[in-house]
Design an enzyme around this catalytic site. Structure first.
Site, PDB file in Angstrom:
ATOM      1  N   TYR A 215      49.353  44.446  48.042  1.00  0.00           N
ATOM      2  CA  TYR A 215      48.051  44.230  47.418  1.00  0.00           C
ATOM      3  C   TYR A 215      47.586  43.089  47.867  1.00  0.00           C
ATOM      4  O   TYR A 215      48.139  41.840  47.407  1.00  0.00           O
ATOM      5  CB  TYR A 215      47.816  44.783  46.060  1.00  0.00           C
ATOM      6  CG  TYR A 215      46.427  44.556  45.572  1.00  0.00           C
ATOM      7  CD1 TYR A 215      45.288  45.014  46.058  1.00  0.00           C
ATOM      8  CD2 TYR A 215      46.537  43.673  44.415  1.00  0.00           C
ATOM      9  CE1 TYR A 215      44.193  44.654  45.467  1.00  0.00           C
ATOM     10  CE2 TYR A 215      45.122  43.436  44.014  1.00  0.00           C
ATOM     11  CZ  TYR A 215      44.247  44.043  44.547  1.00  0.00           C
ATOM     12  OH  TYR A 215      42.657  43.679  43.936  1.00  0.00           O
TER      13      TYR A 215
ATOM     14  N   ASP B 182      55.559  47.702  42.055  1.00  0.00           N
ATOM     15  CA  ASP B 182      54.231  47.969  41.659  1.00  0.00           C
ATOM     16  C   ASP B 182      54.095  49.350  42.030  1.00  0.00           C
ATOM     17  O   ASP B 182      54.276  49.858  43.227  1.00  0.00           O
ATOM     18  CB  ASP B 182      53.205  47.052  42.708  1.00  0.00           C
ATOM     19  CG  ASP B 182      51.678  47.299  42.111  1.00  0.00           C
ATOM     20  OD1 ASP B 182      51.399  48.190  41.619  1.00  0.00           O
ATOM     21  OD2 ASP B 182      50.918  46.392  42.449  1.00  0.00           O
TER      22      ASP B 182
ATOM     23  N   ARG C 299      45.623  39.592  19.176  1.00  0.00           N
ATOM     24  CA  ARG C 299      46.281  38.753  20.492  1.00  0.00           C
ATOM     25  C   ARG C 299      47.607  39.147  20.590  1.00  0.00           C
ATOM     26  O   ARG C 299      48.355  39.672  21.531  1.00  0.00           O
ATOM     27  CB  ARG C 299      45.803  37.375  20.745  1.00  0.00           C
ATOM     28  CG  ARG C 299      46.474  36.739  21.958  1.00  0.00           C
ATOM     29  CD  ARG C 299      46.035  35.430  22.572  1.00  0.00           C
ATOM     30  NE  ARG C 299      45.707  34.602  21.435  1.00  0.00           N
ATOM     31  CZ  ARG C 299      46.725  33.880  20.632  1.00  0.00           C
ATOM     32  NH1 ARG C 299      48.059  34.170  20.845  1.00  0.00           N
ATOM     33  NH2 ARG C 299      46.378  33.027  19.784  1.00  0.00           N
TER      34      ARG C 299
ATOM     35  N   LYS D  36      43.753  52.430  37.768  1.00  0.00           N
ATOM     36  CA  LYS D  36      43.721  53.526  38.706  1.00  0.00           C
ATOM     37  C   LYS D  36      44.277  54.888  38.150  1.00  0.00           C
ATOM     38  O   LYS D  36      43.500  55.081  37.496  1.00  0.00           O
ATOM     39  CB  LYS D  36      44.815  53.038  39.989  1.00  0.00           C
ATOM     40  CG  LYS D  36      44.575  51.465  40.409  1.00  0.00           C
ATOM     41  CD  LYS D  36      43.275  51.260  40.967  1.00  0.00           C
ATOM     42  CE  LYS D  36      43.206  49.906  41.320  1.00  0.00           C
ATOM     43  NZ  LYS D  36      42.368  48.932  41.220  1.00  0.00           N
TER      44      LYS D  36
END
Ligand SMILES: Cc1ncc(COP(=O)(O)O)c(C=O)c1O
Length: 393
Positions: free
Chosen positions: A98, A170, A46, A195
């Site tokens: 978004y 972004d 983690r 993406k």
């Protein structure tokens, strides 16, 4: 090294055991200590994992940052970055962001008292007017989703810095091949690696990259504390995808440009949104701040929802699906799909209407893509034929 070389080589030479040329996947959740208090740099996945580190080094290099976190999704990246702010802080966000960004900002406003103002960031005076003493960040998304508006990263970063706020960009829609926000003054870059960076529609992932050491360390700390880190398998897939980022982006743009030009002269298309078209209102700014125009094209059908549905039902190569940036072409209806959860008033104010379709132009043969769109857009002749048939019967 230049971007194309960096994308292939950075972070990958990790295998001193057998000299493999690709990065090994280390699925181990934990790592044994060599001696009391002594590790080889990893103790628990983690916190840090070698495959994840390889991807983080790669993405930091591509964006020109000092450090990165690779996390489970683009939303995980956005969520982690929002934790740089605290209760009562104010953030100014671009009004056509978004939908998921708007949703998490709304949630943090309700849960944690984050103050949020949406502004059309093309209007720099409106951004300046929205600044408050507690403004700690500007959330910049350019090109915007789905309207592909371009906003000025350098000017917005300057405004942010004049008020000791962070400029957060972004960069999902363009990838570091087409846009490098740190060169324009940004402090933090966010990606949905789902993406273009991964590019093969086979992983969901995210990343945040920092320009300064202090923020990079804070993001690492938050990534561990919030438990956001991406799995080694997903990191490996993204790392593999990134190696072909440059040739993929070139072809995405070549195809998108042809599609945009085709749509611009189509009689059943009312409006095309592609920053590469000289008629696009922000074409000059796009030329100035971007290295290319990308693979996303939006357009408005000249008709109502029946014609929009006809197009969606008629395409054969374009898959009706959310997401973007993969090798296969996708078409989506923003109002009922990606932006369905967005506040309807904000959505309407941003200019997202029911006639709008968004294309993620893939890497298929462009002639097949144009034929597919032409067939789907021939709705007037379909409607005329149906009317003629019913008249004849
Ligand atoms: C611009 C942008 N940012 C962030 C996200 C969120 O990414 P993810 O779906 O990987 O969580 C998306 C998803 O479509 C996006 O388009």
């Amino acid at each position: 090294m230049r971007l194309q070389t960096l994308s292939i080589h950075t972070g990958v030479d990790k295998d001193s055991a057998f000299n493999s040329v690709t990065t090994p996947i280390y699925p181990s959740s934990t790592f044994y200590f060599e001696d009391v208090g002594k590790t080889k740099g990893y103790d628990y996945s983690r916190t840090a994992n070698p495959t994840r580190t390889a991807l983080q080094e790669n993405l930091a290099a591509l964006e020109g940052g000092v450090g990165a976190i690779a996390v489970a999704t683009g939303m995980a990246a956005i969520t982690t970055v929002l934790h740089l702010l605290k209760t009562g802080d104010h953030i100014i966000c671009t009004n056509d962001c978004y939908g998921g960004t708007e949703r998490i900002l709304r949630t943090y406003r309700e849960l944690h008292g984050l103050q949020v103002t949406y502004v059309n960031m093309a209007k720099l005076d409106a951004v300046r007017a929205a600044i408050q003493p507690n403004t700690k960040a500007l959330w910049i998304e350019t090109p915007s989703n789905p309207l592909l508006n371009i906003i000025d990263i350098r000017a917005l970063s300057d405004i942010a810095h004049q008020h000791n706020a962070l400029a957060i960009v972004d960069n999902t829609f363009l990838s570091p091949y087409n846009q490098r926000p740190f060169e324009l003054g940004a402090d933090v870059i966010v990606h949905s690696t789902t993406k273009y960076l991964n590019g093969h529609s086979d992983v969901v992932g995210g990343a945040a990259i920092a320009a300064k050491q202090e923020i990079a360390e804070r993001l690492q700390w938050l990534c561990n504390a919030l438990g956001q880190g991406a799995s080694p398998f997903d990191c490996w897939l993204v790392l593999r995808g990134v190696k072909t980022l440059v040739p993929r982006m070139r072809l995405h743009e070549e195809n998108a440009n042809a599609v945009a030009q085709f749509l611009a002269q189509h009689p059943n298309v009312a409006r095309v949104y592609y920053p590469g078209l000289p008629a696009h209102p922000n074409h000059d700014l796009a030329r100035r701040q971007q290295y290319g125009f990308g693979g996303m094209v939006s357009f408005e059908v000249d008709g109502g929802i029946a014609e929009v549905n006809h197009v969606l039902r008629s395409v054969k190569i374009f898959a009706v699906a959310e997401s973007l940036g993969g090798v296969e072409s996708l078409i989506s209806h923003s109002v009922s799909m990606t932006h369905a959860s967005m506040d309807p008033k904000l959505r309407a104010d941003a200019g997202i209407n029911e006639r709008l379709l968004r294309l993620s132009v893939g890497l298929e043969d462009v002639n097949d893509l144009l034929e597919d769109l032409d067939r789907a857009l021939s709705f007037k002749s379909v409607i005329a034929q149906t009317a003629a048939k019913s008249e004849a019967s």
